[in-house]
Design a protein around this motif. Structure first.
Motif, short mmCIF file in Angstrom:
data_model
loop_
_atom_site.label_atom_id
_atom_site.label_comp_id
_atom_site.label_asym_id
_atom_site.label_seq_id
_atom_site.Cartn_x
_atom_site.Cartn_y
_atom_site.Cartn_z
N THR A 189 -8.71 -6.91 11.52
CA THR A 189 -7.15 -6.45 11.14
C THR A 189 -7.00 -6.26 9.91
OG1 THR A 189 -6.16 -4.94 12.43
CG2 THR A 189 -6.05 -7.75 12.69
N LEU A 190 -5.85 -5.59 9.81
CA LEU A 190 -4.58 -6.50 8.46
C LEU A 190 -3.70 -6.51 9.45
CD1 LEU A 190 -4.15 -2.83 6.41
CD2 LEU A 190 -5.75 -5.08 6.22
N THR A 191 -3.14 -7.32 9.26
CA THR A 191 -2.04 -8.08 10.35
C THR A 191 -0.87 -6.96 9.97
OG1 THR A 191 -1.06 -9.57 8.41
CG2 THR A 191 -3.02 -10.11 10.03
N GLU A 192 0.05 -7.05 10.72
CA GLU A 192 1.80 -6.38 10.48
C GLU A 192 2.44 -6.46 9.14
OE1 GLU A 192 2.81 -8.03 13.90
OE2 GLU A 192 4.90 -8.17 13.53
N GLY A 193 2.26 -7.51 8.98
CA GLY A 193 2.82 -7.87 7.71
C GLY A 193 2.49 -6.79 6.47
N VAL A 194 1.27 -7.14 6.48
CA VAL A 194 0.60 -6.28 5.20
C VAL A 194 0.76 -4.42 5.65
CG1 VAL A 194 -1.51 -5.27 4.18
CG2 VAL A 194 -1.59 -7.29 4.85
N ASN A 206 3.08 -3.69 7.25
CA ASN A 206 4.56 -3.05 7.27
C ASN A 206 5.17 -3.24 6.09
OD1 ASN A 206 5.37 -2.18 9.96
ND2 ASN A 206 5.57 -4.48 10.74
N ASP A 207 4.80 -3.98 4.94
CA ASP A 207 4.56 -3.99 3.69
C ASP A 207 4.34 -2.26 2.71
OD1 ASP A 207 6.34 -5.87 3.17
OD2 ASP A 207 4.48 -6.92 2.12
N ALA A 208 4.19 -1.22 3.76
CA ALA A 208 3.72 -0.19 2.92
C ALA A 208 4.62 0.93 2.46
CB ALA A 208 2.40 0.93 3.66
N ARG A 209 4.02 1.50 1.80
CA ARG A 209 5.68 2.87 1.19
C ARG A 209 5.30 3.93 2.48
NH1 ARG A 209 2.93 1.24 -3.93
NH2 ARG A 209 5.18 0.00 -4.61
N GLN A 210 4.29 4.46 3.27
CA GLN A 210 4.08 4.99 4.19
C GLN A 210 3.38 4.87 5.43
OE1 GLN A 210 4.75 9.04 3.92
NE2 GLN A 210 4.38 9.46 1.31
N ILE A 211 3.94 4.73 5.98
CA ILE A 211 2.92 4.59 6.88
C ILE A 211 2.77 5.98 8.27
CG2 ILE A 211 2.08 3.60 9.79
CD1 ILE A 211 4.27 0.62 8.68
N LEU A 269 0.84 -1.85 0.20
CA LEU A 269 -0.13 0.48 -0.02
C LEU A 269 0.84 1.09 -0.46
CD1 LEU A 269 -2.39 -1.69 2.37
CD2 LEU A 269 -3.09 -1.13 0.37
N ASP A 270 0.57 2.62 -0.42
CA ASP A 270 1.30 3.52 -0.39
C ASP A 270 1.46 3.63 0.68
OD1 ASP A 270 2.15 3.63 -3.54
OD2 ASP A 270 -0.69 3.58 -4.04
N LEU A 271 0.29 4.13 1.64
CA LEU A 271 -0.24 4.79 2.74
C LEU A 271 -0.87 3.76 3.63
CD1 LEU A 271 0.45 7.06 4.71
CD2 LEU A 271 -1.78 8.54 3.30
N ASN A 294 10.41 -1.50 4.03
CA ASN A 294 11.67 -0.22 2.69
C ASN A 294 10.48 0.92 2.76
OD1 ASN A 294 12.94 -2.68 1.71
ND2 ASN A 294 10.51 -3.47 1.31
N GLY A 295 9.78 0.89 3.74
CA GLY A 295 8.99 2.56 3.60
C GLY A 295 9.46 3.15 4.84
N MET A 296 8.73 4.07 4.72
CA MET A 296 8.91 5.21 6.00
C MET A 296 8.15 5.30 7.15
SD MET A 296 11.23 7.49 5.58
CE MET A 296 10.69 9.10 5.74
#
Ligand code: 6PG
Length: 259
Positions: A196-201, A203-208, A152-154, A243-245
């Motif tokens: 809920t989404l789990t942390e796997g999804v 933490n794959d986001a580009r921005q959180i 996800l982007d965000l 890999n994101g922020m």
């Protein structure tokens, strides 16, 4: 331009502190517009997972105002949710309803771009259905790299006073390989059955973005950001982008106990 104090936690984690919640909401709305532009320019679409709770309400209302909404090509925006309560989409307590009334009803977003958790189903079914939606989206947009969900982007998150985020609650056993999960948890009189989404999804986001406000969150903010690592007790600490922020967007009271 909204002023904030910027602190670096590590190379991919930052904290921005705003003088009050209005500045926080205005910054978040402007940053959302910028994130949407960037993603649409680079990849043609903007994918965002939304949160529920009281914290983002002012930001959502601002986002729907012409000053922000008119700058976004909503045809290219795809909405997901970080979590949802197992209630029908027109029930009070539905995170979808909250965002629909604040934003969706006021912008030209196509119905097929709304990927909501079907809270009207039993939570186990809804979690399975949401997992399938993520998988189908990833395949359709060819943004799957061996995963069952799109990066996800965000992802927009809140933090509960008990340290929960999305609907990952303290001591909830999480199956990280599964993108979605049904959860039961009592918090603040809100609906207990959730997906809920789990942390796997996440933490794959580009921005959180963690959006947190108010003095009553100051102690938990400090524990999550600067306390000893204890992800079972403090689910907010599970959020670590691959890999994101990660950015904590705080008002001054919520940042009060940070050192
Ligand atoms: C939900 C949320 C949840 C929320 C926190 C903080 O569905 O309840 O997504 O994770 O963000 O509980 O809620 P407040 O913003 O109301 O403090």
């Amino acid at each position: 331009m909204v002023n904030s104090e910027l602190l670096m936690v590590n190379e991919n984690t930052f904290i921005r502190v705003f003088e009050d919640s209005e500045h926080l909401s205005r910054y978040t709305a402007a940053a959302f517009v910028a994130a949407a532009h960037g993603a649409i320019m680079e990849r043609g679409i903007f994918t965002v997972a939304l949160s529920g709770g009281g914290t983002p309400q002012q930001f959502y209302e601002l986002l729907a105002s012409p000053a922000y909404a008119d700058q976004i090509n909503w045809q290219r925006v795809h909405l997901f949710w970080g979590d949802e309560r197992a209630v029908p989409p027109d029930a009070d307590g539905s995170n979808y309803k909250q965002f629909k009334e604040a934003v969706i009803d006021h912008v030209a977003i196509p119905a097929e771009n709304i990927h909501r958790v079907r809270g009207e189903l039993d939570a186990e079914f809804a979690a399975h259905d949401y997992m399938r939606q993520l998988e189908a989206f990833a395949l359709a947009h060819e943004c799957v790299a061996g995963n069952l969900w799109p990066p996800l982007d965000l992802v927009l998150l809140g933090l509960g006073g008990d340290g929960h985020t999305a609907s990952i609650f303290p001591y909830t056993p999480i199956t990280i390989g599964r993108p979605t999960q049904a959860v039961t948890a009592d918090y603040d009189g809100r609906p207990a059955h959730r997906v809920t989404l789990t942390e796997g999804v996440i933490n794959d986001a580009r921005q959180i973005w963690f959006m947190i406000k108010g003095l009553k969150k100051a102690a938990i903010v400090r524990e999550v950001v600067q306390g000893a690592r204890d992800v079972d007790r403090l689910p907010g600490q599970r959020i670590r982008p691959k890999n994101g922020m990660l950015t904590f967007l705080l008002d001054q009271p919520a940042a009060n106990l940070l050192q």
